[in-house]
Design an enzyme around this catalytic site. Structure first.
Site, PDB file in Angstrom:
ATOM      1  CD  GLU A  57      -3.116  -0.025  -0.008  1.00 52.91           C
ATOM      2  OE1 GLU A  57      -3.001   0.321  -1.202  1.00 52.91           O
ATOM      3  OE2 GLU A  57      -3.903  -0.898   0.389  1.00 52.91           O
ATOM      4  CG  ASP A  60       0.516   2.789  -6.717  1.00 55.61           C
ATOM      5  OD1 ASP A  60       0.792   3.604  -5.810  1.00 55.61           O
ATOM      6  OD2 ASP A  60      -0.570   2.821  -7.341  1.00 55.61           O
ATOM      7  N   GLY A 151     -15.526   6.689  -2.996  1.00 53.18           N
ATOM      8  CA  GLY A 151     -14.708   7.181  -1.888  1.00 53.18           C
ATOM      9  C   GLY A 151     -14.442   6.139  -0.824  1.00 53.18           C
ATOM     10  CG  LEU A 154     -13.674  -0.948  -2.101  1.00 53.69           C
ATOM     11  CD1 LEU A 154     -15.041  -1.609  -1.939  1.00 53.69           C
ATOM     12  CD2 LEU A 154     -12.569  -1.946  -1.745  1.00 53.69           C
ATOM     13  CB  SER A 157     -11.966   7.222  -9.825  1.00 51.89           C
ATOM     14  OG  SER A 157     -12.323   7.754  -8.612  1.00 51.89           O
ATOM     15  CG  ASP A 201      -6.386   2.509  -7.583  1.00 47.04           C
ATOM     16  OD1 ASP A 201      -5.709   1.685  -6.941  1.00 47.04           O
ATOM     17  OD2 ASP A 201      -6.726   3.608  -7.134  1.00 47.04           O
TER      18      ASP A 201
END
Ligand code: GLA
Length: 414
Positions: A57, A60, A151, A154, A157, A201
C-alpha cells in the site's frame, strides 16, 4: 460439524448469487434508462470492476510491488454510437447528465459552455488522454451506474475510467492491450482530473483475472497472477466513513517520498526511487531525514520488503505469515504513513480478534473507506456478522461487510 461446514459453503454461494442478481438488476436498470432517455435500446454493455489491495500500500508510486485483485463490484455502461459531435452521458447514481466533445474537453466544459461536473471529469479525462494518443473517441450515448461505493478505497474512479476506455475502444476501431488502457486512465487521472495516483487501481480494473490475485511490479509493469489459497476468503469491510479533501493529503505523501529520495541520494547516488533502498540502508541513513519524511519513507521501504515476500508465502500456502504481514502493514499505515482513522482502526482491531482471521488492514489510499480481511473460508460468514456487530457497538455506525470474489478486468459484455 459437517452440516455447519456445508451451511457456510451454502451461505457463500448464496452471496455470490445475490451479487450476480444485483449486477443483472444494474444492467436492467441502465438499459431501461437508456431506452427512456434516448428512445432505443443500447447496442452494447461494458463492465469494469473496482479493486481491493491485499499488500503493497502506497508503494505503486515508489516503483514497488502491489498485490490487488479486481472485485465483483463494478461500473456498468449501456451505450450506443450517435451521429452528432457530442457524447451524452447519464450518471444514474448522481441523477445527472453531461454532454461534451473532443473540442470542449480541454477546457473542462460541456457542449453548452458550462463547467463539467466532477463525476464527468473521469470519462472526459479518458477521452482526452485517448485523443492525446491520436485514438478516435466517436460520440456516444451512454448510461452508467456502479455498485463500487464511491470514496471507499475500492477504486470506483478507476472502474469508471476503464469502463469508458473499453466503450471507446469498442466504437473507435482500435484495440489497446489492457495495461496500455490502464496507463492512459492513470494519465487522465493525473493530468486531467488532477489526482496524482499511481498505476495500481487502473491496472487491477483493466487486467483482473477471475479468482486470482495480481502481482504487479510497478517499475517494470510486469505482472502475474497468484492463486488465492482455496480455503481462504477475502472479506471487505466498509467503515462507511468518507473523508473529504484526501487528494491534498495523498499528494503530500507522494511529495514526502520524493523528498526522501532527493535527500537519500546524497549517500546513495544510484537510487531512482525508494524501491532502490534496502531496509538496512534505510536504517543507517534514516537519522539524516526530517522526522516526517523519515516516517513516510520507512513505511514505503518496509512495505516494499513485505510485499516482496508475498509471492513465496502464498505459493507455499503460508497464509498465516502472509496475514501477519497484512497486520504489520496496517500498523505502519496507521503510525508511519498516518493514513488511517479511528473507524478503520476499530474495524481492524475487532477483525483481528475474531476466529478465522489471518490478517486485516485498511485497503487503498486510507483516510476512511474499507478494510480488507483474509479469513478462513468456512468462518467467513460468521466473521462478517460478528465484525459488523463489534464495529457497530464501538462506533454506532452500521458497516457494510461482504465476501468478495476476484473477478475479470474490464470487458465488453455485449
Ligand atoms: C490510491 C491510488 C493508488 C495507490 C493507493 C495506495 O488508490 O489511486 O495508485 O497509490 O491509493 O496504495
Amino acid at each position: 460439524m459437517k452440516r455447519a461446514v456445508y451451511q457456510d459453503e451454502i451461505n457463500i454461494v448464496n452471496l455470490h448469487i445475490s451479487c450476480y442478481n444485483r449486477h443483472m438488476q444494474i444492467i436492467d436498470h441502465i438499459t431501461a434508462t437508456f431506452q427512456e432517455t434516448f428512445g432505443s435500446a443500447p447496442e452494447h454493455i461494458v463492465r469494469a470492476p473496482g479493486r481491493v489491495n491485499l499488500l503493497g500500500e502506497h508503494v505503486d508510486y515508489n516503483d514497488g510491488f502491489v498485490l490487488p485483485a479486481a472485485i465483483d463490484r463494478a461500473t456498468y455502461i449501456a451505450f450506443s454510437p450517435r451521429n452528432t459531435a457530442h457524447s451524452t452521458l447519464v450518471a444514474v447514481d448522481m441523477n445527472q447528465q453531461a454532454s461534451f466533445t473532443s473540442q470542449t474537453i480541454p477546457s473542462k466544459t460541456q457542449a453548452d459552455g458550462s463547467t463539467l461536473a466532477e463525476w464527468a471529469l473521469y470519462p472526459a479525462g479518458v477521452m482526452w488522454s485517448l485523443n492525446g494518443e491520436g485514438l478516435s473517441t466517436p460520440a456516444l450515448n451512454a448510461v452508467f451506474a456502479s455498485d463500487v461505493p464511491r470514496g471507499s478505497g475500492l477504486s470506483s474512479s478507476a472502474s469508471v475510467e476503464m469502463a469508458f476506455a473499453v466503450a471507446w475502444q469498442t466504437l473507435g476501431g482500435w484495440t489497446l492491450p489492457p495495461m496500455k488502457r490502464a496507463l492512459l486512465g492513470q494519465k487522465a487521472e493525473n493530468q486531467y482530473v488532477g489526482v496524482n495516483c499511481g498505476i495500481m487501481d487502473q491496472f487491477a480494473s483493466a487486467c483482473g483475472v477471475d479468482n486470482k490475485l495480481l502481482l504487479l511490479d510497478c517499475r517494470s509493469l510486469e505482472w502475474k497472477t497468484i492463486p488465492l489459497p482455496e480455503d481462504v476468503s477475502i472479506v471487505i469491510a466498509d467503515t462507511t466513513v468518507r473523508r473529504k479533501l484526501t487528494t491534498g493529503e495523498y499528494n503530500k505523501r507522494r511529495f514526502a517520498c520524493e523528498e526522501a529520495v532527493r535527500l537519500l541520494k546524497q549517500d546513495l547516488p544510484a537510487i531512482k526511487s525508494l524501491r532502490d533502498v534496502s531496509v538496512d540502508e534505510f536504517n543507517r541513513l534514516a537519522g539524516e531525514l526530517p522526522d516526517e519524511v523519515s516516517k513516510r519513507a520507512r513505511h514505503v521501504v518496509e512495505e516494499i520488503e513485505r510485499s516482496n515476500q508475498a509471492e513465496a508465502l502464498l505459493e507455499a500456502g503460508n497464509v498465516v505469515h502472509f496475514g501477519e504481514l497484512m497486520n504489520q502493514c496496517h500498523v505502519s499505515l496507521r503510525d508511519l504513513y498516518e493514513v488511517s482513522c479511528f473507524e478503520l482502526d476499530v474495524m481492524v482491531r475487532v477483525a483481528q480478534s475474531l476466529k478465522g482471521c489471518y490478517g486485516a488492514r485498511l485497503t487503498g489510499a486510507g483516510f476512511g473507506g474499507c478494510t480488507v480481511n483474509l479469513v478462513v473460508r468456512k468462518e467467513a460468514t460468521t466473521f462478517a456478522q460478528t465484525l459488523a456487530e463489534g464495529y457497530e457497538s464501538e462506533t454506532g455506525l452500521k458497516p457494510e461487510i461482504y465476501i468478495t470474489r476476484a473477478s475479470n478486468g474490464a470487458e465488453l459484455l455485449r
